[in-house]
Design an enzyme around this catalytic site. Structure first.
Site, mmCIF file in Angstrom:
data_model
loop_
_atom_site.group_PDB
_atom_site.id
_atom_site.type_symbol
_atom_site.label_atom_id
_atom_site.label_comp_id
_atom_site.label_asym_id
_atom_site.label_seq_id
_atom_site.Cartn_x
_atom_site.Cartn_y
_atom_site.Cartn_z
ATOM 1 N N CYS A 1 0.811 -1.217 0.000
ATOM 2 C CA CYS A 1 0.000 0.000 0.000
ATOM 3 C C CYS A 1 0.844 1.265 0.000
ATOM 4 O O CYS A 1 0.316 2.364 -0.198
ATOM 5 C CB CYS A 1 -0.950 -0.008 1.187
ATOM 6 N N LYS B 1 0.661 3.414 -3.244
ATOM 7 C CA LYS B 1 -0.556 4.128 -3.629
ATOM 8 C C LYS B 1 -0.242 5.553 -4.064
ATOM 9 O O LYS B 1 0.755 6.149 -3.637
ATOM 10 C CB LYS B 1 -1.535 4.180 -2.455
ATOM 11 N N ASP C 1 -16.884 10.673 1.075
ATOM 12 C CA ASP C 1 -15.880 10.837 2.125
ATOM 13 C C ASP C 1 -14.664 9.928 1.956
ATOM 14 O O ASP C 1 -13.767 9.928 2.791
ATOM 15 C CB ASP C 1 -16.514 10.562 3.497
ATOM 16 N N ASP D 1 -8.824 -3.799 -4.774
ATOM 17 C CA ASP D 1 -7.534 -3.381 -4.235
ATOM 18 C C ASP D 1 -6.452 -4.281 -4.802
ATOM 19 O O ASP D 1 -6.606 -5.505 -4.840
ATOM 20 C CB ASP D 1 -7.535 -3.463 -2.705
#
Length: 328
Positions: free
Chosen positions: A14, A17, A45, A65
């Site tokens: 991650c 990203k 949000d 993901d």
């Protein structure tokens, strides 16, 4: 021949990203206005998954993901990536039903036998989650990438969402921090950290179920934007200030040493830069700030409410002078 998968990608997990500030500017305005009534959770949000009501007491949860290798072992990478993708469903209070593989592979550089091991790891974790795996999509890619698109179900009246935080709620974190700095050390040196792999392959299913059973309504999972980044999004969406007690946060063995020795990813530094204008750090040391912003891969749930066995690391308050306050 032994292949080190982390050497075939510019980033890892991650931490690769797109930085949160850049991402928010890209998706700004790409929201239906007004939001359709059946879109219970959308882009508003930056919640962990989309939720669409299909019946009064039933909703579909959808997420995707994927990322570059975070560890060198292909089977472990597959397990980690699958657990991370499934976590987005758990983070909104859903139950995963089916996942489809997303695979990018440099077929002229890495043997396809390694790709099979990656997919096998993903399948094993999905089976643990009682989630079907049904096909997917692959591309010939200069960098290896793997993950899943996951579909699940949830009760639209019992969801965990970013905008449901209220003053007085305690904050519980269900996994220790430090995954990112240990992964960075692994990528740089080849050292293996079983404690990090164990954390990343642990499903958030139990924590999600407990949160719902206790009537909690606000949560997120802690992944690439770090604890502070994901908490900032929660506090902003809920219109509250979040207070973190840095001394109450648990860290994986070796995490502090990794920061001390300089194994900090660019993603973690970008996270800290993003939240710093909105944070009162007081006298908290730079190393602690970096750990709190550490880009996690398949991290735990951050729940506004008590979770047995998980440390209370802070609280939500009504103060508006800062969105985040970090105390020693």
């Amino acid at each position: 021949m032994k292949y080190r998968l982390t050497q075939y990608a510019h980033g890892g997990g991650c931490a690769c990203k797109i930085p949160p500030g850049e991402l928010e500017s890209v998706v700004a305005g790409l929201i239906d206005a007004p939001r359709p009534d059946d879109l219970v959770i959308g882009l508003d949000d930056g919640d962990d998954a989309a939720v669409v009501r299909i019946e009064e007491d039933n909703a579909v949860v959808a997420t995707a993901d994927f990322f570059t290798p975070v560890v060198d072992d292909p089977y472990d990478w597959g397990r980690i990536a699958a657990a991370n993708a499934l976590s987005d469903v758990y983070a909104v209070g859903g139950r995963p039903l089916v996942g489809v593989n997303l695979l990018g592979w440099p077929r002229d550089t890495l043997p396809m036998e390694l790709a099979r091991e990656v997919l096998r790891g993903g399948l094993d974790v999905a089976r643990e989650a009682r989630c079907h795996v049904a096909g997917g999509h692959s591309v010939d890619d200069p960098e290896p990438k793997y993950g899943m698109a996951v579909t699940g179900l949830a009760d639209p009246a019992r969801l965990l969402r970013l905008d449901a935080g209220r003053p007085g709620m305690p904050l519980c974190l269900t996994k220790p921090l430090g995954i990112g700095v240990l992964n960075t050390r692994h990528k740089t040196t080849g050292e293996v950290f079983p404690q990090a792999v164990a954390a990343m392959t642990t499903l958030n299913a139990g924590a999600s179920r407990v949160a719902l059973d206790r009537g909690h309504t606000c949560a997120t999972d802690v992944t690439g934007f770090g604890l502070l980044g994901h908490l900032y999004k929660m506090a902003r969406a809920s219109g509250v200030t979040a207070v973190i007690d840095s001394s109450a946060v648990d860290y994986l063995d070796g995490a502090r040493e990794a920061v001390r020795d300089g194994f900090v990813s660019g993603g973690t530094r970008r996270n800290l830069s993003w939240v710093s204008p909105h944070t009162d750090f007081g006298g908290v040391a730079e190393e602690d700030r970096l750990l709190l912003a550490d880009a996690q891969t398949s991290g735990g749930l951050l729940v506004a409410g008590e979770i047995p066995g998980a440390p209370v690391v802070g609280e939500l308050i009504g103060r508006e002078s800062h969105t985040l306050i970090v105390r020693e």
